[in-house]
Write an enzyme that holds these catalytic residues in place. Structure first.
Site, short mmCIF file in Angstrom:
data_model
loop_
_atom_site.label_atom_id
_atom_site.label_comp_id
_atom_site.label_asym_id
_atom_site.label_seq_id
_atom_site.Cartn_x
_atom_site.Cartn_y
_atom_site.Cartn_z
N HIS A 87 45.95 38.33 42.72
CA HIS A 87 46.46 36.74 42.46
C HIS A 87 47.51 36.80 43.58
O HIS A 87 47.72 35.82 43.62
CB HIS A 87 47.20 37.29 41.11
CG HIS A 87 46.66 37.46 40.38
ND1 HIS A 87 46.44 36.66 38.72
CD2 HIS A 87 46.08 37.88 40.19
CE1 HIS A 87 45.54 36.97 38.25
NE2 HIS A 87 45.09 37.78 38.39
N ASP A 117 52.47 31.71 48.76
CA ASP A 117 52.03 32.29 47.41
C ASP A 117 50.41 31.77 47.09
O ASP A 117 49.62 31.11 47.85
CB ASP A 117 52.43 30.48 46.25
CG ASP A 117 53.08 30.75 44.49
OD1 ASP A 117 52.37 31.64 44.50
OD2 ASP A 117 53.26 29.78 44.45
C1 GDG Z 1 51.49 34.81 40.16
C2 GDG Z 1 51.11 34.86 41.79
C3 GDG Z 1 49.60 32.63 40.97
C4 GDG Z 1 58.18 30.47 34.75
N1 GDG Z 1 59.90 30.28 34.57
C5 GDG Z 1 59.35 30.50 33.12
C6 GDG Z 1 57.80 29.81 33.05
N2 GDG Z 1 57.19 31.01 34.20
C7 GDG Z 1 55.63 30.37 33.95
C8 GDG Z 1 55.36 29.21 34.86
C9 GDG Z 1 53.61 29.84 34.89
C10 GDG Z 1 54.33 30.91 35.25
O1 GDG Z 1 55.71 31.51 35.44
C11 GDG Z 1 54.72 31.45 36.78
O2 GDG Z 1 52.76 31.68 37.32
P1 GDG Z 1 53.37 31.15 39.03
O3 GDG Z 1 51.81 31.36 38.97
O4 GDG Z 1 53.84 29.62 39.55
O5 GDG Z 1 54.27 32.46 39.70
P2 GDG Z 1 53.64 33.59 39.93
O6 GDG Z 1 54.57 34.52 39.05
O7 GDG Z 1 54.76 33.97 41.07
O8 GDG Z 1 51.74 34.55 40.11
C12 GDG Z 1 50.62 32.77 41.75
C13 GDG Z 1 49.65 33.63 39.92
O9 GDG Z 1 50.12 34.69 40.06
C14 GDG Z 1 48.38 33.27 38.72
O10 GDG Z 1 47.26 34.23 39.27
O11 GDG Z 1 49.43 31.28 41.05
O12 GDG Z 1 50.57 32.86 43.26
O13 GDG Z 1 52.41 35.07 42.30
O14 GDG Z 1 53.09 30.25 34.05
O15 GDG Z 1 55.40 28.08 34.21
N3 GDG Z 1 57.15 30.12 31.68
C15 GDG Z 1 58.57 29.87 30.65
N4 GDG Z 1 60.01 29.94 30.75
C16 GDG Z 1 60.10 30.51 32.59
O16 GDG Z 1 61.46 29.89 32.69
N5 GDG Z 1 58.28 29.95 29.38
#
Ligand code: GDG
Length: 455
Positions: free
Chosen positions: A161, A365
């Site tokens: 990921h 990322d």
């Molecule tokens: C890894 C990789 C890759 C965030 N704050 C809150 C909240 N979130 C949710 C977001 C989103 C998720 O968390 C974060 O996903 P991301 O993809 O932006 O980032 P990582 O956590 O670093 O994930 C990344 C991912 O895996 C999938 O393969 O895209 O690059 O690092 O869904 O909305 N959700 C809630 N409250 C928050 O305050 N409910």
């Protein structure tokens, strides 16, 4: 050791991730995507849970969630050295271009191997020869080699990921050759972007023994490995609904100024939050007419707080927010609203929809799902503008966003200004292109194309 594998004709999907999804809480995208295949094949999701007897010599099975769920526990010290230690103090920084933040300690690598070996051992009695195992992410890189050692001969795939590191960062790992030895035991390794695949090829050719067989096949450490690029998506239709039905608007109406920009990410040093704050400062210095007109809502829930680099980024972020607010705030306005906790998912969807600008500006990322969620949440008739770092994996397929270099505060400030001033027809045109991409390549597409390739 030999595996006590039950021969079975129908292959099940067996998903393994560091954390077991809970059975009752609202489902994340990954669960939505895999639920069907898990149910249809009578499959199983295996992950860590801290509720349970740490000495238990077997997996614990759980009710709820609509598919089979089983957890393992690890001794507290082993878990810390495996999860906070090797996974998040060695692999995470190196894979995100921050080898300077690594802390290498022999007990981390030792615990990482031990944890993976134990997980394999606990899995073996529950596996059938025809099962397909899908391992998720960097916590479990050696799992295939451990499963092979313990006799499992069926198909095993890995999806990474996070980004695959550059050669310089890869060479900074404690035993770089181990990484390729671990990967060589998979049938399929999936990456988020083409850039990751290029890095993999570059690093493996310098640090290991590799030979390219064709477009998607390598011989790595004397074993055949298939690779592929599978950019992950979100549950796009589900999220569009969530945003349309969010009831945040009434509360937001009481705000006196018109333009909100939003940032949402775990408080991680890879996400570029201080760079975003500095760019906002540049925006207010260069365009003082925006004072009292625009603000940034930054949601940054805590993460991995036992690792010192995460305490440092929190200090830096909060110091900077305080300084910028102190410098620019007026009696009825502050430029940065900073929330250091998680907010409910449906509220988040409504906030994205209210925000005129979505700021997704990581320094590194794998993909970044917030970029996709922001697009899905917009009102198609009057959408906001996505500003996206070229270092997010999402930038490979989301070129209709305003693409920026997060290290350049002037470029970022000008992109913010441009987004705030952008005429409606240009906003709609850009948004439509992005929405098509988000709908076409959703998380269901991601899992089915990966699983079809795994075979
Ligand atoms: C890894 C990789 C890759 C965030 N704050 C809150 C909240 N979130 C949710 C977001 C989103 C998720 O968390 C974060 O996903 P991301 O993809 O932006 O980032 P990582 O956590 O670093 O994930 C990344 C991912 O895996 C999938 O393969 O895209 O690059 O690092 O869904 O909305 N959700 C809630 N409250 C928050 O305050 N409910």
């Amino acid at each position: 050791a030999t595996a006590a594998q039950t021969p079975g004709s129908a292959g099940r999907l067996v998903v393994v991730s560091n954390r077991l999804p809970s059975g009752d809480s609202p489902s994340g995208g990954l669960v939505v995507a895999l639920k069907d295949s898990l149910q249809r094949t009578g499959g199983l999701w295996i992950g860590h849970s801290d509720k349970g007897d740490t000495g238990a010599g077997s997996l614990s099975f759980h009710q709820g969630g609509g598919f089979g769920r089983a957890s393992f526990t690890l001794n507290g010290a082993v878990y810390d050295n495996y999860y906070l230690g090797f996974s998040n103090t060695v692999l995470w920084p190196a894979f995100h271009g921050r080898a300077d933040l690594m802390r290498i300690a022999p007990e981390y690598l030792q615990a990482y191997r031990r944890a993976n070996s134990r997980i394999a051992k606990l899995m073996i009695p529950h596996l059938r020869t025809a099962d397909r195992i899908w391992v998720q992410d960097y916590h479990l890189l050696p799992l295939a080699s451990e499963l092979r050692l313990q006799g499992f001969a069926g198909r095993i795939g890995l999806f990474l990921h996070i980004p695959f590191p550059s050669l310089a960062d890869c060479a900074a790992l404690p035993n770089p050759a181990d990484l390729f030895e671990w990967l060589s035991h998979y049938d399929l390794v999936g990456f988020q972007t083409r850039r990751d695949l290029v890095n993999f090829e570059d690093c493996s050719s310098r640090l290991s023994r590799v030979q390219r067989l064709d477009d998607q096949r390598f011989r790595l450490c004397e074993r055949k490995l298939r690779v592929g690029v599978f950019p992950i998506g979100i549950d796009s239709l589900g999220f569009m609904d969530e945003a349309r039905n969010a009831d945040i608007e009434d509360r937001m109406r009481s705000l006196t100024y018109s333009s909100m920009m939003i940032g949402v990410e775990r408080l991680d040093y890879s996400k570029g939050i201080p760079q975003k704050f500095r760019a906002l400062q540049t925006l207010l210095e260069n365009h003082p007419e925006l004072i009292e007109k625009v603000d940034l809502l930054q949601v940054a829930p805590p993460t991995r707080e036992d690792v010192s680099a995460y305490r440092d980024i929190r200090e830096e972020t909060e110091h900077l927010a305080g300084r910028i607010n102190g410098k620019f705030a007026t009696v009825n306005w502050t430029p940065i609203r900073y929330i250091h906790r998680a907010i409910p998912r449906n509220e988040l969807a409504g906030l994205y929809r209210q925000a005129r600008v979505g700021l997704v500006t990581p320094l590194a990322d794998g993909m970044n799902l917030v970029a996709k969620e922001y697009v899905a949440a917009q009102d198609v008739g009057n959408p906001g503008v996505l500003i996206l770092s070229r270092f997010a994996g999402a930038a490979e397929t989301m070129q209709s966003a305003l693409i920026v270099n997060p290290h350049d505060p002037v470029e970022m400030a000008e992109a913010m200004h441009r987004a705030l001033e952008m005429p409606a027809d240009e906003r709609r045109r850009r948004h439509l292109a992005l929405l098509q991409e988000v709908l076409e390549h959703d998380v269901g597409w991601w899992s089915s194309s990966y699983l079809a390739t795994l075979g």
